[in-house]
Every structure is written in structure tokens, then in C-alpha cells.
Scaffold this motif. Structure first.
Motif, PDB file in Angstrom:
ATOM      1  N   MET A  79       1.227  -1.295   0.380  1.00 16.67           N
ATOM      2  CA  MET A  79       0.113  -0.361  -0.581  1.00 16.67           C
ATOM      3  C   MET A  79       0.568   1.286  -0.508  1.00 16.67           C
ATOM      4  N   THR A  80       0.560   2.294  -0.521  1.00 11.48           N
ATOM      5  CA  THR A  80       2.232   2.633  -0.946  1.00 11.48           C
ATOM      6  C   THR A  80       1.489   4.381  -2.315  1.00 11.48           C
ATOM      7  N   GLN A  81       2.466   4.343  -2.093  1.00  7.45           N
ATOM      8  CA  GLN A  81       2.423   6.169  -3.186  1.00  7.45           C
ATOM      9  C   GLN A  81       2.344   6.117  -4.125  1.00  7.45           C
ATOM     10  N   HIS A  82       3.634   5.540  -4.560  1.00  5.59           N
ATOM     11  CA  HIS A  82       4.405   4.423  -5.780  1.00  5.59           C
ATOM     12  C   HIS A  82       3.141   4.433  -6.825  1.00  5.59           C
ATOM     13  N   ASP A  83       3.374   5.299  -7.782  1.00  8.02           N
ATOM     14  CA  ASP A  83       1.662   5.213  -8.511  1.00  8.02           C
ATOM     15  C   ASP A  83       1.567   4.564  -9.804  1.00  8.02           C
ATOM     16  N   GLY A  84       3.283   4.879 -10.247  1.00  9.51           N
ATOM     17  CA  GLY A  84       3.533   5.106 -11.622  1.00  9.51           C
ATOM     18  C   GLY A  84       3.776   3.656 -11.838  1.00  9.51           C
ATOM     19  N   GLU A  85       3.220   2.972 -13.240  1.00  7.06           N
ATOM     20  CA  GLU A  85       3.020   1.817 -14.016  1.00  7.06           C
ATOM     21  C   GLU A  85       4.509   0.914 -13.939  1.00  7.06           C
ATOM     22  N   ASP A  86       6.391   1.739 -13.367  1.00  2.02           N
ATOM     23  CA  ASP A  86       6.959   0.882 -13.648  1.00  2.02           C
ATOM     24  C   ASP A  86       6.720   0.883 -11.899  1.00  2.02           C
ATOM     25  N   ASP A  87       6.246   1.259 -11.276  1.00  2.00           N
ATOM     26  CA  ASP A  87       6.845   1.358  -9.500  1.00  2.00           C
ATOM     27  C   ASP A  87       5.883  -0.211  -9.355  1.00  2.00           C
ATOM     28  N   ILE A  88       4.554  -0.276  -9.838  1.00  2.56           N
ATOM     29  CA  ILE A  88       3.894  -1.143  -9.641  1.00  2.56           C
ATOM     30  C   ILE A  88       4.656  -2.353  -9.863  1.00  2.56           C
ATOM     31  N   VAL A  89       4.443  -2.537 -11.534  1.00  2.44           N
ATOM     32  CA  VAL A  89       5.660  -3.444 -11.897  1.00  2.44           C
ATOM     33  C   VAL A  89       6.957  -4.189 -10.865  1.00  2.44           C
ATOM     34  N   PHE A  90       7.288  -2.913 -10.326  1.00  9.37           N
ATOM     35  CA  PHE A  90       8.811  -4.055  -9.618  1.00  9.37           C
ATOM     36  C   PHE A  90       8.039  -3.866  -8.563  1.00  9.37           C
ATOM     37  N   GLY A  91       6.741  -3.303  -8.080  1.00 10.00           N
ATOM     38  CA  GLY A  91       6.228  -3.953  -6.835  1.00 10.00           C
ATOM     39  C   GLY A  91       5.932  -5.369  -6.890  1.00 10.00           C
ATOM     40  N   LEU A  92       4.823  -5.865  -7.539  1.00  9.53           N
ATOM     41  CA  LEU A  92       4.461  -7.077  -8.388  1.00  9.53           C
ATOM     42  C   LEU A  92       5.264  -8.070  -8.198  1.00  9.53           C
ATOM     43  N   ASN A  93       6.741  -7.554  -8.924  1.00  9.31           N
ATOM     44  CA  ASN A  93       8.106  -8.574  -9.535  1.00  9.31           C
ATOM     45  C   ASN A  93       8.947  -8.714  -8.169  1.00  9.31           C
ATOM     46  N   GLN A  94       8.719  -8.092  -7.173  1.00  9.68           N
ATOM     47  CA  GLN A  94       9.376  -8.548  -5.918  1.00  9.68           C
ATOM     48  C   GLN A  94       8.843  -9.089  -5.105  1.00  9.68           C
ATOM     49  N   GLY A  95       7.797  -9.415  -5.509  1.00  7.31           N
ATOM     50  CA  GLY A  95       6.755 -10.358  -4.427  1.00  7.31           C
ATOM     51  C   GLY A  95       5.692 -10.095  -3.993  1.00  7.31           C
ATOM     52  N   ALA A  96       5.155  -8.895  -4.573  1.00 14.31           N
ATOM     53  CA  ALA A  96       3.643  -8.706  -4.045  1.00 14.31           C
ATOM     54  C   ALA A  96       2.183  -9.366  -4.831  1.00 14.31           C
ATOM     55  N   ASP A  97       2.072 -10.144  -4.126  1.00 13.20           N
ATOM     56  CA  ASP A  97       0.488 -10.404  -4.169  1.00 13.20           C
ATOM     57  C   ASP A  97      -0.433  -9.882  -4.796  1.00 13.20           C
ATOM     58  N   ASP A  98      -0.304  -8.492  -4.100  1.00 14.06           N
ATOM     59  CA  ASP A  98      -1.018  -7.229  -4.588  1.00 14.06           C
ATOM     60  C   ASP A  98      -1.064  -6.274  -4.311  1.00 14.06           C
ATOM     61  N   TYR A  99      -1.007  -4.589  -5.102  1.00 13.91           N
ATOM     62  CA  TYR A  99      -0.887  -3.197  -5.134  1.00 13.91           C
ATOM     63  C   TYR A  99      -1.686  -2.578  -4.560  1.00 13.91           C
ATOM     64  N   LEU A 100      -1.871  -1.782  -3.818  1.00 12.46           N
ATOM     65  CA  LEU A 100      -3.024  -1.413  -3.440  1.00 12.46           C
ATOM     66  C   LEU A 100      -2.170   0.389  -3.764  1.00 12.46           C
ATOM     67  N   ILE A 101      -2.447   1.698  -4.535  1.00  9.71           N
ATOM     68  CA  ILE A 101      -2.195   3.215  -4.213  1.00  9.71           C
ATOM     69  C   ILE A 101      -2.786   4.158  -3.079  1.00  9.71           C
ATOM     70  N   LYS A 102      -2.032   4.839  -2.738  1.00  8.30           N
ATOM     71  CA  LYS A 102      -2.750   5.563  -1.604  1.00  8.30           C
ATOM     72  C   LYS A 102      -3.239   6.898  -2.871  1.00  8.30           C
ATOM     73  N   PRO A 103      -4.722   7.157  -1.724  1.00  7.72           N
ATOM     74  CA  PRO A 103      -5.277   7.141  -0.623  1.00  7.72           C
ATOM     75  C   PRO A 103      -6.158   5.931  -0.986  1.00  7.72           C
ATOM     76  N   LEU A 104      -5.779   5.444   0.375  1.00  8.11           N
ATOM     77  CA  LEU A 104      -6.669   3.589   0.301  1.00  8.11           C
ATOM     78  C   LEU A 104      -7.982   4.339   0.748  1.00  8.11           C
ATOM     79  N   ARG A 105      -8.652   3.594   0.523  1.00  5.18           N
ATOM     80  CA  ARG A 105     -10.167   3.188   0.228  1.00  5.18           C
ATOM     81  C   ARG A 105     -10.479   2.052   1.209  1.00  5.18           C
ATOM     82  N   GLU A 106     -11.437   1.855   2.053  1.00  2.64           N
ATOM     83  CA  GLU A 106     -11.978   0.807   2.956  1.00  2.64           C
ATOM     84  C   GLU A 106     -12.455  -0.297   2.361  1.00  2.64           C
ATOM     85  N   ARG A 107     -13.647  -0.254   1.165  1.00  4.80           N
ATOM     86  CA  ARG A 107     -14.235  -1.116   1.122  1.00  4.80           C
ATOM     87  C   ARG A 107     -13.739  -2.207  -0.217  1.00  4.80           C
ATOM     88  N   GLU A 108     -11.833  -1.794  -0.268  1.00  2.00           N
ATOM     89  CA  GLU A 108     -11.392  -2.611  -1.674  1.00  2.00           C
ATOM     90  C   GLU A 108      -9.897  -2.782  -0.557  1.00  2.00           C
TER      91      GLU A 108
END
Length: 227
Positions: A79-108
Motif C-alpha cells: 500500500m503506497t503512494q508509488h503509483d507509476g506503472e514501473d513502480d507497480i510492476v516492480f513491486g509485483l515482481n519483487q513478490g507482492a500479491d497485490d498492490y494498493l495505491i494511496k489514498p486508500l479506500r476502505e472497501r477496496e
């Protein structure tokens, strides 16, 4: 089910902790990567919820360590403010199962955490549902249904419905409702609360013909009753 939360902003951590607790999860919060790693080493944590930019070891470093130590036995959600496509791909490739971009939403957030919990722990994950007659409130997914058909409720409407349905036949005071919804007791919210209850009556069609009604207890609160 215990969710470990790594978040250095105290108010943000408290908000996420409150959301998860309300959804039925136990939580452990740490504000820096090093103490979070010690938490995961020393006690049971079932889901890791990681901010990227924290003091000490970063969320990415914590995730790499968790994958090296526990392989694929723990679900990890960034869960992070890093919202660029490269950041998201990097996070998932490093082992994240999912990736949430701040600001966070409760139901999501609850839905994403619940999805990972179901995937990793299918034998233990059972979404708690409150059912009365034709009405059902699924706490895990934050979804209300009437006769099996989903009804669109706002977050506050769902929270109010849950308080009433869990206390059917008993009065729920305005103070309790206001504290749950707005975080503190303040009489200035009385009129707004009444509006939400009215909308809830309409959305769920809480009428005698459907078997449930919401009664107003003058100057005190509300009660869900079987018609």
C-alpha cells in the motif's frame, strides 16, 4: 486471522487498523521496517500489509526478506503512494500479491486483503455473514443482499446496518452509532445520523411486509425489530 501492518504514519496506520478490526481481523502495527521484521520473526502473522517508504528497512526490503524467509507461504499486499506503472510492476515482481495505491479506500482494502486470505488459507477463511430472514450482511466483502440480490449501500449505511442487525431487538444508542461512524460522540451529527437511517430504511426496504422495521427511540437511538 492476523494482519501485520507496516505504516509509519500513525494516523494512517490507525485508520487501516480500524477498518480491518471492523471487518473481523486481528492486527499488529509497526512503524518501521526493522521492528516489523522482528514481529514477523517472533510471532504469527497471516497477512503482510506493507507501506513502501518507512524508516529502517523499506517495505520493498521487508517483502524481499519475507519471500526469502517464508517463500510463498505468506500473502503480501503493498500500500503506497508509488503509483507509476514501473513502480507497480516492480513491486509485483519483487513478490507482492497485490498492490494498493494511496489514498486508500476502505472497501477496496478489505476486499483485497480478504481475497488474499481466501487464496492462501481456503480451509480457514470463512466470511462472517449476519443473516435475518431475507436480509444478509457479508462483513468480509461489505456487501448487503435482500433475497439474494445485492443492494448498493454507502460505507456508513453498511456500518449502521451492521450495528442494527447485530443487535436486533435491542436499542442502539445514538452515541454508539455516532462514535462508530464519526470517531467521537458529538450531538451535531444527530440530524445527519437520522438522514442515514432514513436512507437505510429505503435502501433495504425495511418495512413490515419484509419482516423488519427500524424504530426510532425518541431522543435516544434506534432499534431494528421483527415486524
Amino acid at each position: 486471522m492476523i494482519v501485520g501492518i507496516l505504516e509509519d504514519i500513525v494516523t494512517q496506520a490507525g485508520m487501516v487498523e480500524g477498518w480491518l478490526s471492523k471487518a473481523g481481523y486481528d492486527t499488529e502495527v509497526r512503524h518501521d521496517g526493522d521492528s516489523f521484521m522482528e514481529l514477523v520473526r517472533s510471532q504469527r502473522v497471516d497477512v503482510l500489509l506493507l507501506d513502501w517508504d518507512v524508516p529502517g528497512k523499506s517495505g520493498i526490503e521487508v517483502m524481499r526478506w519475507a519471500r526469502e524467509t517464508f517463500a510463498d507461504t505468506l500473502p503480501i499486499v503493498m500500500m503506497t503512494q508509488h503509483d507509476g506503472e514501473d513502480d507497480i510492476v516492480f513491486g509485483l515482481n519483487q513478490g507482492a500479491d497485490d498492490y494498493l495505491i494511496k489514498p486508500l479506500r476502505e472497501r477496496e482494502l478489505i476486499a483485497r486483503v480478504s481475497a488474499q486470505a481466501r487464496k492462501y488459507y481456503p480451509e480457514t477463511q470463512r466470511a462472517k455473514t449476519v443473516e435475518i430472514g431475507k436480509f444478509a450482511l457479508d462483513i468480509g466483502s461489505q456487501v448487503a443482499t435482500v433475497d439474494g440480490k445485492q443492494v448498493a449501500l454507502s460505507q456508513r449505511e453498511f456500518d449502521l446496518a451492521l450495528m442494527l442487525f447485530e443487535n436486533v431487538g435491542r436499542i442502539v444508542s445514538k452515541d454508539v452509532m455516532i462514535k462508530r461512524i464519526w470517531g467521537g460522540v458529538d450531538r451535531k451529527y444527530d440530524a445527519t445520523l437520522a438522514t442515514y437511517v432514513s436512507k437505510l430504511r429505503s435502501s433495504l426496504v425495511l418495512r413490515p411486509k419484509n419482516g423488519l422495521v427500524v424504530s426510532t427511540v425518541y431522543n435516544y437511538g434506534y432499534r431494528l425489530e421483527r415486524a
